[in-house]
Scaffold this active site. Structure first.
Site, PDB file in Angstrom:
ATOM      1  N   GLU A 189     -10.848 -11.333  19.271  1.00  0.00           N
ATOM      2  CA  GLU A 189     -10.686 -11.892  20.616  1.00  0.00           C
ATOM      3  C   GLU A 189     -11.471 -13.182  20.739  1.00  0.00           C
ATOM      4  OE1 GLU A 189     -11.873  -9.459  23.906  1.00  0.00           O
ATOM      5  OE2 GLU A 189     -10.946  -7.677  23.062  1.00  0.00           O
ATOM      6  N   GLU A 207     -14.036  -2.422  21.905  1.00  0.00           N
ATOM      7  CA  GLU A 207     -15.484  -2.636  22.028  1.00  0.00           C
ATOM      8  C   GLU A 207     -16.174  -1.322  22.366  1.00  0.00           C
ATOM      9  OE1 GLU A 207     -16.056  -5.934  24.748  1.00  0.00           O
ATOM     10  OE2 GLU A 207     -15.547  -7.366  23.192  1.00  0.00           O
TER      11      GLU A 207
END
Ligand code: GLA
Ligand code: ZN
Length: 686
Positions: free
Chosen positions: A315, A161
Site C-alpha cells: 500500500e 495490518e
C-alpha cells in the site's frame, strides 16, 4: 563467500511482471454497476495488473453464520481474469461482520483496563478466541476451495495490518502457560525478573498478570511483547493453514507496517512473501523531504532483509493520506519517484490504498487512484498511469537481488527494551541513531541490509550495531565471531548492557565478550541536556574525518583496554579521556563510538570506512545531497535506479555508458534529472 545470483521466481507463479494496482473494494459499489464497469476500463488505462480484493468483505462472503455467498466476487474474479488481472485475495478478518460479535461477544478484545471493547472500527478481535479462529478458518477454507482453480487467483493476503493485543482471561492464561514453558520453575522466573526488587517475588504462577498496570518489571513487559507477538504469528499461521492445504501453489502474504511495535520477523516465517504499507509524509518542511526519503529507504531495506528476498509494497497513496495533521499532496513526479524507490530497494510491486475513494466511511478523503469525481482525466490518475507504463518496461527487474556488504542492526526487541529502560536520557531515539549511519550509505549508493540481531552475519564485511543495549548471548557470540574472522564492527554507547531477559550484564559494559572485542570498558555514562555539548578531538588524522566534532546527548566514559584511542573529549571532568577507539580483534576490528553526535561524524566515519575497505558504491560518481542510486542485479545485468529527492534539477556525471531502460537508447556523460526525477539505467556486469 560465493553469492547466489540466480533470480528469484516471480511472486505470482508464471507472472513475471512487476505488480501494479491496489486495494479494490467493489462490494462497496454493488448498487452502482456502472462504476464497476468504469473501474474495469480504468484498470487498463492505468496499467493495473493486480488488485487486492475482499479485505473488508466478510459480511459479503458470509452474510450470516455459516451461510456463504461468493456470487458477487465470482463476477468480479471473472472480469479480472478476462483482463489478465490477478487478484491478491484477502482473507477478511480485518473487516469482521457485526453479526459475529453479536453472536460471539467474547471474540472482542479486552483492554489493559479490563474493559471489553465494543464492536466497531476494524480488526479488534482476540487472537486466542476459539470462536473467532473457527469462523475465520471455516471461511478461509470455503474461499480457498471455491477459488482454487480460478485463473485470476494470484496470491493470498491474510487479514490487513493484523495487530492488536488483548488482555482477556484466556490470553492471560495463555501467557502463564508460555512463561511456564520458558522458565520451567517459578524460582527461575523470579530470578530472571530480579523480583526481589520492590518485593515482586511471585509465590504462585496464578499471581502473574499481563503488564496491565504493572510496568515496573521490565522483563515481564518484554515477555508479554514476545508472547503476544508469537500469538499474532500463530494466528497468521492458523489463517494460512486452509489456504496452504487447498492452494499449495498460491503464495501467501500479510501486509506489515512501519513499526517496531511488532516483531515481524516471527510473522515473516509463517508466510511466503513479506509486504508492507508505506505512507511517508513527503514534502514536510525543515528538510523533511530528505528525512522521508531516507526513512522509507531504510524500511524498504528492513523488509527486504527480513526474508532476504524481494518483497512487495502493498500500500501507498498516489496522492495524500487523510490521517495526518497536515495532508499534503505528493508533488508532480513524487509518485513515480517513490514508486521506483520501492522497486529499487527490492519491491516487486507498487500497490495503492485504495483504487477508488470510498463514498462514505472513515477514509473517504484518503487519496485514491479514482477520486469522487469518478473519471480518469485527473493529475493523480495520469501520474498513476505513468507509473503503470514505467513498471511495464521493467519486467527484467523481477526476481533480481540486492547484494549488500554492509548491514545495520536495528533490532525490534532491543527497541522495546531500550524504550522501556529507565535511565540514560529520554527519548532514546534508537531508530534515529540508526538513520545517522544509514544516510551516508544511502547517499553514496552503497547497498545496506537493515537486519534484526538474530539475522546471519555471513556475507557482510561491515556491520553497524548502534546502541545494541539488549544483546543475547547468541548475538554477542555472533558479533564476536564476525570480528574474529575479519569483519569490521561499529557500535556506540549503550551497547551490551542487558541480556535477553533484561538482566544487566555483570563485570562491566559492554557486556560479556564484547568488552574484549572492543577492548574497552565503559565505567559510567553521562548524558547531556538539550543545548549542552562537548567535543571530540581526534588524536590521529583519519582519512576523510575532521579534527573535531560536536558531541550531544551521550558521553560514555570508557577506558581503553587494548583498543587504540582515536579521539578524546575536550571538556568536563572527563576532558582528555577517550571517546573513540578501534580494537584489532582476531582478523577484524571493532570501533566504539562513546558519544552522541548530530550525524556529521557518522557520515564521515562511514564514508571513510567504506573507502578504506573497498566497499564501492554502485556507480563510481559522487551524488549531490538528496540524490542516490540503488542497484538490483542478476549477476549478468545491473539495474540502477538514480533518484533525485530535491525540488530542483540535478546533474550527475556518469562513470560509463548505460542503457536508458525507460526511454531506450544509451546514456553517457551527464545524466540530467528533473526535480523529483528518477531514471533506470542498465549495464552488463563486466
Ligand atoms: C492502512 C490500511 C488501509 C488504509 C490505509 C490508509 O495501511 O491497511 O486499509 O486504512 O492505511 O490510511
Ligand atoms: Zn484475548
Amino acid at each position: 563467500m560465493e553469492i547466489n545470483m540466480e533470480k528469484f521466481k516471480p511472486v505470482i507463479k508464471d507472472y513475471p511482471h512487476l505488480l501494479h494496482g491496489g486495494d479494490y473494494n467493489p462490494d462497496q459499489w454493488k448498487k452502482f454497476p456502472e462504476v464497476i464497469n468504469d473501474d474495469m476500463k480504468f484498470f487498463g488505462l492505468a496499467g493495473v495488473n493486480t488488485v487486492s480484493i475482499g479485505i473488508f468483505s466478510w459480511v459479503e462472503f458470509e452474510p450470516e453464520d455459516g451461510v456463504y455467498n461468493f456470487d458477487f466476487f465470482d463476477k468480479i474474479m471473472d472480469e479480472l481474469a478476462a483482463r489478465g488481472i490477478k487478484a491478491c485475495f484477502a482473507t477478511p478478518s480485518a473487516g469482521k461482520p457485526a453479526w459475529i460479535s453479536e453472536k460471539y461477544p467474547d471474540i472482542l478484545p479486552v483492554g489493559a483496563n479490563g474493559v471489553r471493547a465494543r464492536r466497531g472500527g476494524r480488526l479488534g478481535f482476540c487472537k486466542s478466541s476459539p470462536d473467532f479462529r473457527r469462523k475465520i478458518h471455516d471461511l478461509n477454507t470455503e474461499l480457498a476451495k471455491h477459488y482454487a482453480d480460478h485463473p485470476a487467483l494470484g496470491m493470498w493476503h491474510i487479514s490487513n495490518e493484523c495487530c492488536g493485543v488483548c488482555f482477556c482471561d484466556r490470553c492471560e492464561a495463555g501467557f502463564r502457560e508460555w512463561l511456564k514453558k520458558k522458565y520451567k520453575t517459578l524460582d527461575k522466573l523470579n530470578d530472571e525478573y530480579w523480583n526481589g526488587f520492590w518485593g515482586h517475588t511471585y509465590t504462585s504462577w496464578d499471581q502473574i498478570e499481563a503488564p496491565k498496570t504493572e510496568h515496573s518489571i521490565h522483563a515481564l513487559t518484554l515477555d508479554w511483547g514476545r508472547y503476544t507477538n508469537e500469538l499474532l504469528a500463530d494466528y497468521i499461521a492458523w489463517e494460512a493453514e486452509p489456504l496452504r492445504k487447498y492452494t499449495p501453489n498460491v503464495p501467501i502474504t500479510t501486509n506489515m507496517m512501519q513499526t517496531v511495535g511488532i516483531d515481524y520477523k516471527k510473522v515473516a516465517e509463517k508466510i511466503d512473501v513479506v509486504s508492507w504499507d508505506s505512507y511517508p509524509l513527503w514534502h514536510s518542511p525543515n528538510g523533511g523531504q530528505l528525512g522521508a526519503a531516507i526513512s522509507t529507504a531504510f524500511w524498504h531495506d528492513r523488509f527486504r532483509a527480513m526474508s532476504d528476498k524481494p518483497f512487495m509494497l502493498m500500500e501507498c497513496t498516489p496522492s495524500l493520506p487523510s490521517w495526518s495533521n497536515v495532508n499534503k499532496l505528493k508533488r508532480p513526479g513524487m509518485h513515480k519517484l517513490a514508486s521506483l524507490q520501492a522497486i529499487a530497494h527490492g519491491s516487486e510491486s507498487v500497490q495503492y490504498f485504495q483504487w477508488r475513494k470510498s463514498r462514505g466511511g472513515f477514509e473517504k478523503f484518503h487519496g485514491a487512484v479514482i477520486d469522487h469525481y469518478g473519471k480518469a482525466d485527473t493529475r493523480v490518475f495520469r501520474e498513476v498511469a505513468e507509473v503503470g507504463k514505467t513498471l511495464a518496461k521493467l519486467d527484467a527487474v523481477v526476481g533480481t537481488r540486492t547484494v549488500s556488504r554492509v548491514a545495520i542492526i536495528h533490532d525490534t526487541e532491543n527497541s522495546w527494551a531500550i524504550d522501556e529502560m529507565a535511565g540514560a536520557r529520554k527519548p532514546k531515539r534508537y531508530e534515529g541513531l540508526c538513520h545517522k549511519f544509514y544516510k551516508p550509505l544511502w547517499n553514496m549508493g552503497i547497498a545496506c541490509d537493515v537486519i534484526e540481531s538474530n539475522h546471519s552475519l555471513d556475507g557482510y564485511d561491515l556491520v553497524i550495531a548502534p546502541a545494541l543495549y539488549l544483546a543475547s548471548d547468541e548475538t554477542i557470540d555472533k558479533l564476536e565471531k564476525f570480528v574474529k574472522r575479519g569483519g569490521t564492527l561499529v557500535s556506540t554507547y549503550l551497547t551490551g548492557w542487558v541480556d535477553e531477559n533484561d538482566l544487566c550484564r555483570l563485570g562491566g559494559f559492554p557486556g560479556g565478550k564484547l568488552r574484549e572485542v572492543f577492548g574497552v570498558w565503559s565505567e559510567e555514562l553521562d548524558t547531556l541536556y538539550d543545548g549542552e555539548s562537548n567535543k571530540i578531538k581526534l588524536d590521529a588524522k583519519l582519512d576523510g574525518l575532521k579534527d573535531e566534532y560536536d558531541i550531544v546527548e551521550y558521553c560514555d566514559l570508557i577506558h581503553a583496554e587494548g583498543a587504540r584511542v582515536l579521539g578524546h573529549y575536550t571538556s568536563d571532568f572527563y576532558a582528555d579521556e577517550p571517546c573513540l577507539t578501534v580494537n584489532e580483534y582476531g582478523e577484524g576490528r571493532a570501533y566504539y563510538i562513546a558519544f552522541g553526535n548530530s550525524g556529521d561524524f557518522m557520515n564521515d566515519l562511514v564514508r571513510s570506512l567504506c573507502s578504506d575497505m573497498g566497499i564501492a558504491p554502485c556507480m563510481d560518481t559522487t551524488f549531490p545531497e538528496g540524490v542516490t542510486a540503488t542497484m538490483r542485479t542478476d549477476g549478468e545485468r545491473d539495474y540502477i535506479f538514480v533518484q533525485n529527492y530535491n525540488d530542483v534539477p540535478v546533474e550527475i556525471r556518469l562513470d560509463s555508458e548505460y542503457e536508458d531502460l525507460l526511454n531506450g537508447g544509451k546514456l553517457d556523460g551527464t545524466l540530467k534529472l528533473d526535480k523529483f526525477g528518477v531514471q533506470v539505467l542498465g549495464r552488463s556486469v563486466k
